[in-house]
Design an enzyme around this catalytic site. Structure first.
Site, mmCIF file in Angstrom:
data_model
loop_
_atom_site.group_PDB
_atom_site.id
_atom_site.type_symbol
_atom_site.label_atom_id
_atom_site.label_comp_id
_atom_site.label_asym_id
_atom_site.label_seq_id
_atom_site.Cartn_x
_atom_site.Cartn_y
_atom_site.Cartn_z
ATOM 1 N N GLU A 104 -9.212 -1.956 5.222
ATOM 2 C CA GLU A 104 -8.104 -1.986 6.171
ATOM 3 C C GLU A 104 -8.618 -1.963 7.596
ATOM 4 O O GLU A 104 -8.216 -2.749 8.435
ATOM 5 C CB GLU A 104 -7.178 -0.791 5.943
ATOM 6 C CG GLU A 104 -6.122 -0.654 7.042
ATOM 7 C CD GLU A 104 -4.928 0.192 6.644
ATOM 8 O OE1 GLU A 104 -5.110 1.139 5.881
ATOM 9 O OE2 GLU A 104 -3.825 -0.123 7.124
ATOM 10 N N GLU B 26 -6.736 8.625 17.383
ATOM 11 C CA GLU B 26 -7.412 9.925 17.397
ATOM 12 C C GLU B 26 -8.284 10.082 16.149
ATOM 13 O O GLU B 26 -9.397 10.601 16.225
ATOM 14 C CB GLU B 26 -6.380 11.070 17.460
ATOM 15 C CG GLU B 26 -5.640 11.190 18.790
ATOM 16 C CD GLU B 26 -4.633 10.071 19.038
ATOM 17 O OE1 GLU B 26 -4.108 9.518 18.054
ATOM 18 O OE2 GLU B 26 -4.365 9.734 20.212
ATOM 19 N N GLN C 292 0.847 -1.177 0.000
ATOM 20 C CA GLN C 292 0.000 0.000 0.000
ATOM 21 C C GLN C 292 0.891 1.238 0.000
ATOM 22 O O GLN C 292 1.444 1.598 1.037
ATOM 23 C CB GLN C 292 -0.775 -0.091 1.309
ATOM 24 C CG GLN C 292 -2.027 0.668 1.432
ATOM 25 C CD GLN C 292 -2.564 0.508 2.861
ATOM 26 O OE1 GLN C 292 -1.990 -0.174 3.704
ATOM 27 N NE2 GLN C 292 -3.674 1.156 3.128
HETATM 28 C C1 LIG Z 1 3.414 -0.502 11.764
HETATM 29 C C2 LIG Z 1 2.912 0.444 10.731
HETATM 30 C C3 LIG Z 1 2.686 0.006 9.445
HETATM 31 C C4 LIG Z 1 2.234 0.886 8.453
HETATM 32 N N1 LIG Z 1 2.058 0.427 7.169
HETATM 33 C C5 LIG Z 1 1.703 1.286 6.186
HETATM 34 C C6 LIG Z 1 1.588 0.857 4.820
HETATM 35 O O1 LIG Z 1 1.776 -0.314 4.498
HETATM 36 N N2 LIG Z 1 1.291 1.753 3.867
HETATM 37 C C7 LIG Z 1 1.047 3.062 4.174
HETATM 38 O O2 LIG Z 1 0.762 3.820 3.249
HETATM 39 N N3 LIG Z 1 1.153 3.513 5.446
HETATM 40 C C8 LIG Z 1 1.468 2.658 6.471
HETATM 41 N N4 LIG Z 1 1.583 3.108 7.769
HETATM 42 C C9 LIG Z 1 1.415 4.536 8.035
HETATM 43 C C10 LIG Z 1 0.144 4.886 8.774
HETATM 44 O O3 LIG Z 1 -0.944 4.827 7.935
HETATM 45 C C11 LIG Z 1 0.364 6.279 9.357
HETATM 46 O O4 LIG Z 1 1.375 6.186 10.312
HETATM 47 C C12 LIG Z 1 -0.843 6.858 10.022
HETATM 48 O O5 LIG Z 1 -1.819 7.153 9.068
HETATM 49 C C13 LIG Z 1 -0.533 8.133 10.825
HETATM 50 O O6 LIG Z 1 0.234 9.035 10.100
HETATM 51 P P1 LIG Z 1 1.570 9.657 10.709
HETATM 52 O O7 LIG Z 1 2.404 8.557 11.193
HETATM 53 O O8 LIG Z 1 2.137 10.572 9.709
HETATM 54 O O9 LIG Z 1 1.096 10.468 11.982
HETATM 55 P P2 LIG Z 1 0.533 11.967 11.981
HETATM 56 O O10 LIG Z 1 -0.563 12.070 11.021
HETATM 57 O O11 LIG Z 1 1.659 12.897 11.890
HETATM 58 O O12 LIG Z 1 -0.090 12.028 13.445
HETATM 59 C C14 LIG Z 1 0.675 12.316 14.606
HETATM 60 C C15 LIG Z 1 -0.272 12.440 15.772
HETATM 61 O O13 LIG Z 1 -1.199 13.500 15.550
HETATM 62 C C16 LIG Z 1 -2.529 13.037 15.661
HETATM 63 N N5 LIG Z 1 -3.419 13.709 14.726
HETATM 64 C C17 LIG Z 1 -3.233 13.909 13.397
HETATM 65 N N6 LIG Z 1 -4.297 14.530 12.864
HETATM 66 C C18 LIG Z 1 -5.181 14.722 13.866
HETATM 67 C C19 LIG Z 1 -6.485 15.289 13.965
HETATM 68 N N7 LIG Z 1 -7.101 15.799 12.891
HETATM 69 N N8 LIG Z 1 -7.097 15.299 15.167
HETATM 70 C C20 LIG Z 1 -6.502 14.779 16.253
HETATM 71 N N9 LIG Z 1 -5.267 14.222 16.226
HETATM 72 C C21 LIG Z 1 -4.622 14.190 15.050
HETATM 73 C C22 LIG Z 1 -2.416 11.574 15.337
HETATM 74 O O14 LIG Z 1 -3.511 10.853 15.878
HETATM 75 C C23 LIG Z 1 -1.104 11.195 15.979
HETATM 76 O O15 LIG Z 1 -1.271 10.975 17.346
HETATM 77 C C24 LIG Z 1 1.998 2.248 8.779
HETATM 78 C C25 LIG Z 1 2.199 2.680 10.091
HETATM 79 C C26 LIG Z 1 2.651 1.812 11.067
HETATM 80 C C27 LIG Z 1 2.837 2.311 12.451
#
Ligand SMILES: Cc1cc2nc3c(=O)[nH]c(=O)nc-3n(C[C@H](O)[C@H](O)[C@H](O)COP(=O)(O)OP(=O)(O)OC[C@H]3O[C@@H](n4cnc5c(N)ncnc54)[C@H](O)[C@@H]3O)c2cc1C
Lengths: 312, 444
Positions: free
Chosen positions: B284, B411, B166
Site C-alpha cells: 500500500e 505521523e 481492504q
Molecule cells: C480516503 C481514505 C480511504 C481509506 N481507505 C481505507 C480502506 O480501503 N480500508 C481500510 O481498512 N482503511 C481505509 N482507510 C482508513 C485509514 O487507514 C485510517 O484512516 C488511518 O489508518 C488512520 O486511522 P484513523 O482515521 O482511525 O485515525 P487515528 O488513528 O484515530 O489518528 C488520529 C490522529 O492521531 C495521530 N496518531 C495516532 N497514533 C499516533 C501515534 N502513535 N503517534 C503520533 N500520532 C498518532 C494520527 O496521525 C492522526 O493525526 C482510509 C482512509 C481514508 C482517509
C-alpha cells in the site's frame, strides 16, 4: 464605557442559545436589546456576536448590517449591502456577494474615479445564483450587475473605508469563532479517542499540532483586540492586519485540527469539514489573507506608518 | 484508500512472482512491439502524449478522489473492468504474475515498460481494480493463500471480474490497526466473523474483501490476529456508504454479522494474520507513494504550473517564481525516490520502510502544489467564477488532507522512519506485550 466580564458571559450565553436554535438572528437580537449592548461596548459586543456566529457555523446578513451601520441613511432590516466579490477584495465592482438576508432593498457600492458611490436596487430585480461550491452552507448568492450605474448614486467618501474596517473586524471575530470551535472539537476528540492504548492527545506530535493551533489563535485574538482600540487614523489599517492575521490563522489551525481527527476529519460524519469550508469562505470576503499580505507588504515598502500594528 | 488511479496497475505484483531469468531477459524490444500492436488495435493514442498544457484548454478537473454521481461512477467501474479484461485476454493483465494464475511471468521492468506505453493512450482508468485489489491484495493472496484459493481468485481478479477491498480499519483500530476487534471464531471447517469495519474504499463495488480479525483475544494484540478472504456476497455482509468532504462517497462502513467463511479462505496461519497484513501494508505504501493519478499528474506538473503562473500574470513575480521552483524541485526529487524504490523492486526485494518516505513526499507535493495554486489563483478557488483552472483546484485542495491520512497517517509514517530507518527508541507507553482486550464502550 465597557461591559464587565459577568455581563459579557451572560450576553455570550444568550447569543449561543439564539444561534443554537437556528431561528432568524435579527429579530432575536432585538428581543435581547442588542442595540443597547452594542452602544455600551461596540468592540466586545461585535466580537462576541460574530465569534458566536462563527462557532455555530450560522449564516446571516449580520455582516452586511454591521457595515451598513457605518454608511449613513440605510436601515438594516429593510436594507442589506452587496459585498464586493471575493476576487475584488474590498473594491466594489460589477460582481458581488449577497449574504443570507431577507432585506428587500440592496445597497450596491460601486467604485468610481471619485471614490465609492452607493445606489439602491430592489432585490427582486437582481439576477442571483447560489455561490455553492466550497461552502454550500454559507447561503451566499453571487450577483452580476448590469453595466449602468444607478441614477440615485451618492458618494460616501471615507464612510466606505470605515464600513470595510468594521466588516474586517467582524470577519476576523467570526473566523476566530470558527477556529475556536474546531480546536475544541479536536481537543475533545483526541482526549477521548484511544489508539495504542493511549489517548491520541498524549502523543507528542498530536499535542504539538494543537498547541501550534492554539498559539496562532491567541495571536489572532490579541491582534483583533488591538484593532478595536486603534486610534481613528490607523483604524482601517489595524482592521486590515487583524483580518489578515485571522485569515492566515484559519489555514494554520484547520489544517491541524483536520489532521488529528484522522479519517473522521475528512468525512461528513464529523462537523470538521464544515469549519474548514466556512473558515476558507470567510477568509475570502473583503480580502483574503494572501491578498491582504500583499497589500500590507506593499504599503510597508511605500513607507506607510505601521503603528500600532508594527512598532519599532 | 482509493483514487482515480494511474492509468495502469502501478505496482508490479510481488517480487516473488517475478520469474525465471530467461523470462526477465526476454527481449524488451519484442515486448514493446507486441504491446504497441495491442494498444494500437484496442485503444486510441492520445493526441500529443504528455503535451504542454495550454492554459484554458482541456478538461478542467483536478480531483484525486472521484466525486461523480453513482451512475457515472458505476459506468466508470464497468469500463475499468472491461479494459482490464481486454488487457488480460491479450496477456497484459498481469505481466509479472505466475503463468499458472494467468500471469505472463515477465519482469517488473516489462510491467513498467507497459505502463509507460499505455500512458500514451486514452484508456479507462482502472484504479478501482488495481490500486487495492491487484496492487495490495493480489500480492498478499499470492504469498499467503492456499493453492485452490489462488487458482480460484487470482485469475478472476486480474481479469477484472473480482474487485477486492481492504477490510482493515475499524472504529477502534485506525493507526493502531493491531487493535482490531472483529471476532473470528472457529466452528468446524468454518469461521464465524462478527464486527464492524470502516473507511473501506471501493467496498460498494467489491466482490472480495480481505478482513483482518481477532481470533484469540487472550494473546498480545499483534499475535491473536487471523486474516481471511471474504466473499462480499455472503449473508451477513452489509455495506453502507460514507461521504467524504470532497462530496464523493468512495468509502464505506462494512458490517459483518455471523458471516461464515470457510477455513480454506484463511490467509496465512491461525493467529499469524499480522504478518499477512504487513505484506498488504507494504504494498500500500509503495503504491500510494508512487505515481499520481491522471488529472492530478497533469495539474501537478511543470507544464501546468508554469502555464498557471503566466496566466495569472505572475511569471515575473520573484516570490511566485521561488515557490514554483520549490514545488518543482520537490516533484523532481520524489521522482528520483520512486525510481530508487523501483530499482529495489527490480532487484527482487520487497518494498521496505523507505516506502514511507515516498508516501510522505507524495502527499507533501500535492499539498504544496494546491497551496501554490491557492496563492496564484486566489479567491477564485473558493467562489466559482467560471474561469478555467481556478475553482477546479479546490477539489484537490479538499482532497489533499485525505492523502495525509490514508494508507497510514503522516505521523505514523514519521514514526516508522524514526524507529525502523533511523533506529530511534520507540515512543514510551505503547504496550505490545499485554493481552488484547476488546475495547469496552464506544470510542469516538
Ligand atoms: C480516503 C481514505 C480511504 C481509506 N481507505 C481505507 C480502506 O480501503 N480500508 C481500510 O481498512 N482503511 C481505509 N482507510 C482508513 C485509514 O487507514 C485510517 O484512516 C488511518 O489508518 C488512520 O486511522 P484513523 O482515521 O482511525 O485515525 P487515528 O488513528 O484515530 O489518528 C488520529 C490522529 O492521531 C495521530 N496518531 C495516532 N497514533 C499516533 C501515534 N502513535 N503517534 C503520533 N500520532 C498518532 C494520527 O496521525 C492522526 O493525526 C482510509 C482512509 C481514508 C482517509
Amino acid at each position: 464605557m465597557s461591559l464587565d466580564d459577568a455581563t459579557v458571559e451572560v450576553v455570550r450565553g444568550s447569543l449561543r442559545e439564539v444561534f443554537a436554535t437556528g431561528r432568524p438572528v435579527a429579530p432575536a437580537l432585538d428581543e435581547l436589546g442588542w442595540a443597547e449592548v452594542l452602544e455600551e461596548d461596540p468592540s466586545i459586543a461585535t466580537t462576541v456576536l460574530f465569534g458566536e456566529q462563527g462557532r455555530a457555523l450560522a449564516s446571516s446578513g449580520l455582516l452586511a448590517d454591521t457595515m451598513l451601520a457605518e454608511l449613513p441613511g440605510y436601515a438594516p432590516g429593510t436594507h442589506t449591502l452587496l459585498l464586493p466579490h471575493p476576487r475584488l477584495g474590498s473594491h466594489p465592482g460589477p460582481t458581488g456577494v449577497l449574504l443570507a438576508s431577507t432585506a428587500e432593498v440592496v445597497v450596491v457600492p460601486r467604485a468610481t474615479p471619485d471614490g465609492v458611490v452607493l445606489a439602491t436596487i430592489e432585490r427582486s430585480s437582481l439576477v442571483t445564483r447560489p455561490a455553492g461550491g466550497f461552502d454550500p452552507g454559507s447561503g451566499w448568492q453571487l450577483v452580476t450587475l448590469g453595466a449602468a450605474l444607478q441614477p440615485d448614486s451618492v458618494p460616501v467618501g471615507a464612510a466606505w473605508e470605515r464600513a470595510v474596517a468594521t466588516g474586517r473586524r467582524a470577519l476576523a471575530a467570526e473566523i476566530i469563532g470558527v477556529c475556536t470551535a474546531a480546536l475544541e472539537l479536536a481537543v475533545t476528540h483526541t482526549s477521548v479517542r484511544h489508539q495504542y492504548g493511549r489517548p491520541l492527545g498524549s502523543f507528542q506530535s498530536v499535542r504539538h499540532q494543537l498547541a501550534e493551533a492554539h498559539a496562532a489563535l491567541e495571536a489572532a485574538r490579541v491582534t483583533l483586540d488591538v484593532a478595536w482600540s486603534a486610534a481613528e487614523d490607523v483604524a482601517a489599517w489595524a482592521a486590515t492586519v487583524a483580518k489578515l492575521r485571522a485569515g492566515a490563522t484559519q489555514s494554520t489551525v484547520l489544517r491541524r485540527t483536520v489532521q488529528v481527527l484522522g479519517a473522521m476529519g475528512i468525512t461528513l460524519e464529523s462537523d470538521m469539514h464544515r469549519y474548514v469550508s466556512r473558515g476558507a469562505a470567510l477568509d475570502a470576503l473583503l480580502g483574503g489573507h494572501l491578498r491582504l499580505a500583499d497589500e500590507v507588504g506593499s504599503a510597508a515598502l511605500a513607507g506607510a506608518d505601521l503603528h500600532p500594528v508594527v512598532t519599532t | 484508500m482509493t483514487a482515480s488511479a494511474p492509468a495502469t496497475p502501478a505496482t508490479p505484483a510481488s517480487p516473488t512472482a517475478s520469474s525465471s531469468p530467461t523470462a526477465s531477459s526476454s527481449s524488451i524490444e519484442a515486448f514493446v512491439e507486441e504491446a504497441s500492436a495491442f494498444l494500437d488495435e484496442h485503444a486510441t493514442r492520445r493526441p500529443t502524449g504528455t503535451a504542454r498544457v495550454v492554459w484554458g484548454e482541456g478538461e478542467d478537473r483536478i480531483s484525486y478522489f472521484g466525486d461523480e454521481p453513482p451512475e457515472v461512477d458505476k459506468a466508470k467501474v464497468d469500463a475499468a473492468r472491461a479494459w482490464q479484461r481486454t488487457r488480460h485476454e491479450h496477456g497484459f493483465g498481469w505481466i509479472t504474475g505466475p503463468t499458472e494464475y494467468g500471469g505472463r511471468a515477465l519482469s517488473p521492468l516489462h510491467d513498467l515498460v507497459y505502463d509507460q506505453l499505455e500512458a500514451g493512450y486514452d484508456v479507462p482508468d482502472t484504479g478501482v481494480i488495481s490500486l487495492i485489489g491487484l496492487g495490495m491484495i493480489g500480492p498478499t493472496i499470492l504469498a499467503h493463500a492456499r493453492e485452490e484459493i489462488k487458482q480460484r481468485y487470482l485469475p478472476a481478479m486480474f481479469r477484472g471480474d473480482a474487485i477486492a477491498c481492504q477490510l482493515f480499519s475499524e472504529p477502534g483500530a485506525g493507526s493502531d490497526l493491531a487493535n482490531v476487534a472483529t471476532r473470528a471464531v472457529r466452528d468446524g471447517e468454518e469461521w464465524v466473523l462478527n464486527g464492524q469495519k470502516v473507511w473501506t474504499s471501493v467496498a460498494h463495488h467489491a466482490e472480495l474483501g480481505m478482513a483482518v480479525c481477532r481470533s484469540d483475544p487472550s494473546q498480545p494484540k499483534h499475535r491473536g490476529i487471523t486474516a481471511f478472504l471474504v466473499d462480499m456476497s455472503l449473508p451477513g455482509v452489509e455495506v453502507r456508504p460514507l461521504r467524504q468532504m470532497t462530496g464523493g462517497a468512495e468509502f464505506n462502513e462494512v458490517f459483518l454479522t455471523d458471516v461464515r467463511v470457510p477455513d480454506d479462505h484463511r490467509l496465512g496461519e491461525v493467529d499469524d494474520g499480522w504478518r499477512v497484513t504487513m505484506t498488504t501494508l507494504m504494498s500500500e505504501r509503495a503504491s500510494v507513494g508512487g505515481e499520481g493519478a491522471g488529472p492530478v499528474e497533469r495539474a501537478v506538473s511543470r507544464s501546468y504550473l508554469t502555464a498557471m503562473l503566466e496566466a495569472m500574470g505572475l511569471s515575473r513575480d520573484a516570490a511566485a517564481r521561488r515557490r514554483l521552483a520549490e514545488v518543482l524541485a520537490d516533484l523532481t526529487a520524489t521522482g528520483y525516490l520512486n525510481q530508487q524504490s523501483l530499482r529495489t523492486l527490480l532487484d527482487g526485494r520487497a518494498p521496505g520502510p523507505e516506502a514511507s518516505a515516498s508516501k510522505l513526499m507524495f502527499s507533501h507535493n500535492l499539498a504544496a502544489a494546491s497551496h501554490l495554486a491557492a496563492e496564484m489563483v486566489g479567491p477564485r478557488m473558493i467562489a466559482e467564477t467560471g474561469d478555467w483552472g481556478t475553482f477546479s483546484w479546490n477539489e484537490l485542495l479538499l482532497g489533499t488532507p485525505a492523502l495525509r491520512i490514508l494508507g497510514g497517517t503522516e505521523e505514523i509514517m514519521k514514526n516508522i522512519i524514526g524507529e525502523r530507518v533511523l533506529g530511534l527508541p520507540k515512543e514510551p507507553g505503547t504496550d505490545t506485550k499485554a493481552p488484547f482486550r476488546a475495547p469496552t464502550g464506544e470510542q469516538s
